[in-house]
Design a protein around this motif. Structure first.
Motif, PDB file in Angstrom:
ATOM      1  N   ALA A 286      43.276-112.089 -74.256  1.00 20.00           N
ATOM      2  CA  ALA A 286      41.848-112.427 -74.300  1.00 20.00           C
ATOM      3  C   ALA A 286      41.366-113.223 -73.090  1.00 20.00           C
ATOM      4  O   ALA A 286      40.285-112.921 -72.548  1.00 20.00           O
ATOM      5  N   PRO A 287      42.104-114.239 -72.605  1.00 24.35           N
ATOM      6  CA  PRO A 287      41.598-114.987 -71.444  1.00 24.35           C
ATOM      7  C   PRO A 287      41.413-114.135 -70.194  1.00 24.35           C
ATOM      8  O   PRO A 287      40.583-114.453 -69.335  1.00 24.35           O
ATOM      9  N   LYS A 288      42.165-113.029 -70.092  1.00 24.14           N
ATOM     10  CA  LYS A 288      42.038-112.164 -68.927  1.00 24.14           C
ATOM     11  C   LYS A 288      40.740-111.362 -68.951  1.00 24.14           C
ATOM     12  O   LYS A 288      40.366-110.750 -67.950  1.00 24.14           O
ATOM     13  N   LEU A 289      40.073-111.357 -70.102  1.00 27.84           N
ATOM     14  CA  LEU A 289      38.836-110.596 -70.266  1.00 27.84           C
ATOM     15  C   LEU A 289      37.599-111.479 -70.148  1.00 27.84           C
ATOM     16  O   LEU A 289      36.496-111.066 -70.537  1.00 27.84           O
ATOM     17  N   ALA A 290      37.759-112.675 -69.625  1.00 26.79           N
ATOM     18  CA  ALA A 290      36.627-113.590 -69.482  1.00 26.79           C
ATOM     19  C   ALA A 290      35.483-112.925 -68.733  1.00 26.79           C
ATOM     20  O   ALA A 290      35.685-112.304 -67.694  1.00 26.79           O
ATOM     21  N   GLY A 291      34.290-113.031 -69.299  1.00 26.57           N
ATOM     22  CA  GLY A 291      33.111-112.407 -68.716  1.00 26.57           C
ATOM     23  C   GLY A 291      32.684-111.160 -69.448  1.00 26.57           C
ATOM     24  O   GLY A 291      31.552-110.686 -69.263  1.00 26.57           O
ATOM     25  N   ILE A 292      33.531-110.640 -70.314  1.00 30.81           N
ATOM     26  CA  ILE A 292      33.180-109.420 -71.044  1.00 30.81           C
ATOM     27  C   ILE A 292      32.002-109.671 -71.977  1.00 30.81           C
ATOM     28  O   ILE A 292      31.212-108.779 -72.267  1.00 30.81           O
ATOM     29  N   GLU A 293      31.856-110.924 -72.391  1.00 29.71           N
ATOM     30  CA  GLU A 293      30.753-111.291 -73.289  1.00 29.71           C
ATOM     31  C   GLU A 293      29.399-111.247 -72.572  1.00 29.71           C
ATOM     32  O   GLU A 293      28.352-111.268 -73.218  1.00 29.71           O
ATOM     33  N   ARG A 294      29.397-111.123 -71.246  1.00 30.70           N
ATOM     34  CA  ARG A 294      28.158-111.074 -70.479  1.00 30.70           C
ATOM     35  C   ARG A 294      27.675-109.651 -70.225  1.00 30.70           C
ATOM     36  O   ARG A 294      26.613-109.440 -69.639  1.00 30.70           O
ATOM     37  N   ALA A 295      28.457-108.673 -70.701  1.00 34.34           N
ATOM     38  CA  ALA A 295      28.103-107.275 -70.444  1.00 34.34           C
ATOM     39  C   ALA A 295      26.819-106.884 -71.168  1.00 34.34           C
ATOM     40  O   ALA A 295      26.529-107.368 -72.259  1.00 34.34           O
ATOM     41  N   ASP A 296      26.065-105.988 -70.557  1.00 35.04           N
ATOM     42  CA  ASP A 296      24.913-105.385 -71.228  1.00 35.04           C
ATOM     43  C   ASP A 296      25.357-104.265 -72.153  1.00 35.04           C
ATOM     44  O   ASP A 296      24.682-103.967 -73.143  1.00 35.04           O
ATOM     45  N   SER A 297      26.477-103.640 -71.812  1.00 40.29           N
ATOM     46  CA  SER A 297      27.050-102.617 -72.680  1.00 40.29           C
ATOM     47  C   SER A 297      28.554-102.568 -72.446  1.00 40.29           C
ATOM     48  O   SER A 297      29.045-102.925 -71.366  1.00 40.29           O
ATOM     49  N   LEU A 298      29.263-102.116 -73.474  1.00 44.28           N
ATOM     50  CA  LEU A 298      30.729-102.112 -73.444  1.00 44.28           C
ATOM     51  C   LEU A 298      31.232-100.854 -74.132  1.00 44.28           C
ATOM     52  O   LEU A 298      30.831-100.552 -75.260  1.00 44.28           O
ATOM     53  N   ALA A 299      32.114-100.115 -73.452  1.00 41.17           N
ATOM     54  CA  ALA A 299      32.751 -98.931 -74.021  1.00 41.17           C
ATOM     55  C   ALA A 299      34.195 -99.258 -74.373  1.00 41.17           C
ATOM     56  O   ALA A 299      34.883 -99.944 -73.612  1.00 41.17           O
TER      57      ALA A 299
END
Length: 498
Positions: A286-299
């Motif tokens: 999970a820490p390696k995915l920092a910033g994913i919460e800022r996406a406008d969309s996620l696949a």
């Protein structure tokens, strides 16, 4: 009085069907329980392949006979991704619970394109759970699709409509000013991003492939330079697509840095997290995915690290209103009401391109509920540990070499060739040897122009001994081909080559 129509396809004898159904289910349980004793993959015999050139039947075949043919001619010659030594592509192994849920969904036979039905409430619960997992706001919308290729297409289409406005759906991309739009993604990104640009009508020429750094992540300095150059030339950056788990090496782009660039230039920030996004379930990943919460969309795909049976892709959008703007279409036959079965608006067909949709959410829900997120996360962590075990084996073998850093669960290595031996051809043949032996299934890719043996460790059934069997077999095949190469080169030809 009989209530069964002569045209009905229901069985004449439900008791007989029940018995046959139990035999079919037991056969699949036996298959899954005995996977380790079977070859991962085996070539299809010509006779078996040729038998399926038969004409379409006009008369019925007994179900038991069709089942026997499946067991004899189809099951043994499948791709093999349920097997613990399948490491060829990023395919999940599935679960018995997911298989059972698929059976329930088929029996229900619900069309989840819309209408007021409980299956859609379950899908909405999955959307809420994913929004919570990825730190998206309550405005988020989501949709189950076939896979991340479709999810990434939906993301590009929503971003396009957001940039051009809803009128572009009527006037067309070009008349709405789409010719000036440009997008950016990593040179290591999956090809479905380019395909989405093609399908969207924007064209692949409008997609900038940003070079990668030494860790195979998008080079942020290069990204900024390309964005500013396009803006200076009067073009409009509308989309930047980061990758959470590249298909070749498993690398995760610096999502926070990409989000910063997207915010500065006003572009939509999309993340292709096909398999890597569900690393949020693992405290290690999970820490390696920092910033994913800022996406406008996620696949993302549940059928990869989520181990849900194929297919179960998913698109999550920060604001459902953006999805509605891109896809909602009024139609008389889709009229909505406040009461009755036509209630429950908005419907999934307002959020994506499909009206006919299967109940993919059920097998995903069953998998998460029956195992729990802690156990799912532990399986993801374990696959990364196995990748490090494979890396250690490669580094300990003088005949092997690593070709890329291990970011998550994908390992790229190869057998060292002798002088005068074609290393790319050698390693390509080693992989084919592994496949045909049935011992293990890695794949090949190119890393910095060199053919690599690529092991994607995704299956929850894989253990360290499976990794060791694959390495030992690769070494054995490599040595055999090296000896054959040495025998085929005479002293005279060696001197001539020198």
């Amino acid at each position: 009085m009989s209530h069964t129509s002569a045209a009905s396809l229901d069985p004449a004898d439900w008791t007989q069907l029940r018995a046959q159904g139990h035999r079919m289910l037991d056969d699949m349980f036996d298959h899954l329980a005995g996977l380790r004793d079977k070859p991962v993959w085996q070539p299809i015999p010509d006779a078996v392949r040729g038998a399926f050139a038969e004409p379409m039947p006009s008369a019925p075949t007994p179900l038991a006979e069709a089942h026997q043919r499946f067991m004899r001619d189809v099951l043994p010659y499948s791709v093999g991704n349920t097997h613990p030594r399948f490491m060829g592509w990023v395919h999940g192994g599935g679960t018995a619970e997911g298989m059972l849920a698929e059976m329930l969904a088929a029996g229900l036979n619900a069309n989840l394109g819309g209408r007021d039905q409980m299956p859609l409430e379950l899908e909405k619960q999955m959307v809420r759970w994913m929004a919570e997992l990825f730190g998206f706001p309550q405005t988020a919308g989501g949709l189950f699709v076939t896979g991340s290729s479709m999810a990434n297409l939906v993301g590009v289409l929503v971003a396009r409509t957001s940039a051009l406005g809803g009128q572009s759906r009527k006037t067309g991309v070009e008349r709405a000013g789409g010719g000036e739009l440009v997008a950016y993604t990593s040179a290591a990104a999956h090809g479905c991003i380019a395909q989405a640009m093609s399908i969207s009508g924007l064209g692949t020429d409008a997609l900038r492939l940003v070079p990668v750094d030494a860790d195979h992540r998008m080079d942020i300095v290069q990204l900024r330079a390309m964005v500013w150059a396009d803006m200076a030339a009067g073009r409009r950056p509308f989309l930047i697509a980061g990758t959470a788990g590249t298909v070749d090496t498993g690398s995760v782009d610096d999502l926070n840095a990409i989000a910063d660039v997207a915010r500065t230039c006003g572009a939509w920030f999309h993340v292709d997290g096909a398999y890597g996004a569900l690393g949020m379930l693992s405290p290690e990943v999970a820490p390696k995915l920092a910033g994913i919460e800022r996406a406008d969309s996620l696949a993302l795909d549940f059928h990869k690290w989520g181990q849900v049976p194929y297919d179960a892709g998913f698109i999550l959008v920060r604001d459902q209103a953006d999805q509605l703007a891109a896809f909602a279409t009024p139609a008389a036959y889709l009229s909505r009401h406040d009461r009755g079965l036509a209630a429950g608006s908005p419907w999934p067909c307002d959020l994506g391109p499909d009206l006919s949709r299967g109940f993919r959410a059920l097998k995903t829900w069953f998998t998460l509920v029956s195992h729990g997120t802690d156990r799912m996360g532990a399986a993801i962590t374990h696959s990364c540990e196995l990748a490090r075990h494979l890396q250690a084996r490669v580094l300990a073998e003088p005949e092997l070499e690593m070709l890329a850093p291990v970011a998550l669960n994908i390992v790229n290595f190869r057998f060292r060739a002798e002088d005068g031996q074609d290393a790319d051809a050698l390693n390509t043949e080693i992989v084919a040897d592994l496949h045909e032996s049935g011992v293990a299934v890695p794949s090949t890719t190119r890393v910095k122009g060199q053919v690599a043996i690529r092991a994607a460790i995704v299956n929850h059934r894989t253990v360290a001994s499976d990794i060791d069997m694959m390495v030992d077999a690769a070494l054995a095949f490599g040595r055999r081909r090296r000896r054959a190469h040495g025998a085929s080169v005479s002293p005279a030809s060696s001197e001539l080559a020198a």
